[in-house]
Scaffold this active site. Structure first.
Site, PDB file in Angstrom:
ATOM      1  CE  LYS A 149      -3.848  -2.359   2.079  1.00 18.31           C
ATOM      2  NZ  LYS A 149      -4.678  -2.446   3.439  1.00 18.31           N
ATOM      3  CE  LYS A 172      -9.576 -11.971  -2.004  1.00 15.34           C
ATOM      4  NZ  LYS A 172      -9.388 -12.406  -0.872  1.00 15.34           N
ATOM      5  CE  LYS A 202     -17.203  -4.679   0.925  1.00 15.99           C
ATOM      6  NZ  LYS A 202     -16.880  -4.347   2.501  1.00 15.99           N
TER       7      LYS A 202
END
Length: 351
Positions: A111, A216, A219
């Site tokens: 990140k 998979k 969101k």
């Protein structure tokens, strides 16, 4: 009963991947374990949500947990920020955590790298990478992101949980939670915190595929069907799912996008329905349009009763507040017992 803890960040509605990958297991766990299911609103601060979004997002997950069948009389459902003891334990764990080990975690590096400029420099030891904060983004990588594993550890060990249902992507953070528990015990020469273990109720974790041909459901990937989606939205998403021209030889191996469609059908449809379309594929007679229409119908049949319960629960603010308050009281009582002992072990006065 053994204690189980699981949390979810309130970053949007629950989707089919959340349900079959986690929530469905929770429904069984609540009958077999002492369960704490929390809504991790403190964790969401790493993405700088607005105050109104924090409150609404927590309500969304709470309503959807309840609509799926999690029973507040059996399991403790609570909002993380309602249990202030977690923040204090987070502080103590941070005092014993090394900045180097936190910076080496995969989740932080992945990140943070999005906000870093990677420069290569020559040293006496050779060519190495040097990470430099982009001036415009230097506040984007916050300390909360760095210390995510210690907050996660605090969430778990505050209840002395023995088991945590997590996916492979969280296994490194779970290992750090065990490390922090061991380190506390070693530092203060006690046998206080148990080391939590990752586990699944079934031998193989359920992986719900996305509708974009690979990976998979998630969101952030934009390939999800949400439990709150109506019939029209579900059909639109399913009909846009990636397919190919169809098999040219009998019993061909299914390419990933097609295998994903069949995997989804295996989850939500009857065995007869799955077998029918599987036979059509193996005989090179598959009509993807027909398969998608059936899949959309089966997904809607599954989601419809949950969707109706979500809307009913969201409309009952008094009930939701009652559940949140009851969960906060039960979770706080558990956390307070642990923290009182922690303060005594470290050497602080009791409250």
């Amino acid at each position: 009963m053994e204690t189980v803890v699981s949390g979810i960040r309130p970053t949007g509605n629950l989707h089919l991947g959340n349900y079959f990958g986690a929530v469905k297991s929770f429904l069984q766990m609540q009958n077999e374990y002492n369960c704490f299911f929390f809504i991790a609103d403190w964790h969401s601060l790493t993405t700088h949500p607005r105050p109104a979004n924090i409150r609404e997002s927590a309500k969304t997950i709470l309503a959807e947990y309840l609509a799926c069948g999690i029973d507040p009389e059996k399991a403790t459902i609570y909002i993380q920020s309602d249990v202030r003891e977690v923040a204090e334990l987070y502080l103590y764990l941070n005092m014993n955590a090394g900045i180097g080990e936190l910076m080496r975690t995969t989740s932080f590096k992945d990140k943070a790298r999005q906000q870093l400029h990677i420069d290569r420099v020559n040293t006496e030891e050779g060519d190495v990478e040097r990470e430099i904060f982009n001036e415009g983004n230097k506040h984007s990588v916050n300390a909360g992101l760095l210390t995510y594993p210690t907050l996660m550890a605090a969430d778990i060990i505050i209840h002395k949980a023995l088991k945590v249902p997590v996916g492979k992507d969280q296994e490194q953070n779970m290992e750090m939670a065990r490390r922090f528990a061991r380190r506390f015990n070693s530092t203060y020469e006690v046998e206080f915190f148990p080391e939590p273990a990752s586990f699944h109720l079934t031998e193989k974790a359920v992986k719900v595929p996305g509708l974009d041909g690979s990976g998979k459901m998630g969101k952030s990937e934009g390939n999800a069907i949400y439990l709150i989606d109506d019939e029209k939205a579900i059909k639109k998403k399913v009909m846009k799912a990636v397919t190919d021209a169809g098999p040219t030889e009998p019993n061909s191996v299914k390419p990933e996008p097609i295998a994903n469609l069949f995997a989804m059908m295996d989850i939500v449809s009857t065995k007869d329905t799955y077998d029918f379309f599987n036979e059509k594929y193996n005989n090179c007679e598959i009509r993807y349009g027909d398969m998608k229409k059936q899949l959309a119908e089966d997904i809607n049949n599954f989601c419809a009763p949950i969707r109706e319960r979500i809307l009913d629960i969201r409309a009952n603010e008094e009930y939701m507040e009652k559940v949140a308050r009851m969960g906060a009281e039960k979770a706080s009582a558990s956390a307070a017992r642990t923290l009182a002992e922690v303060r005594e072990i470290i050497g602080f006065r009791p409250y």
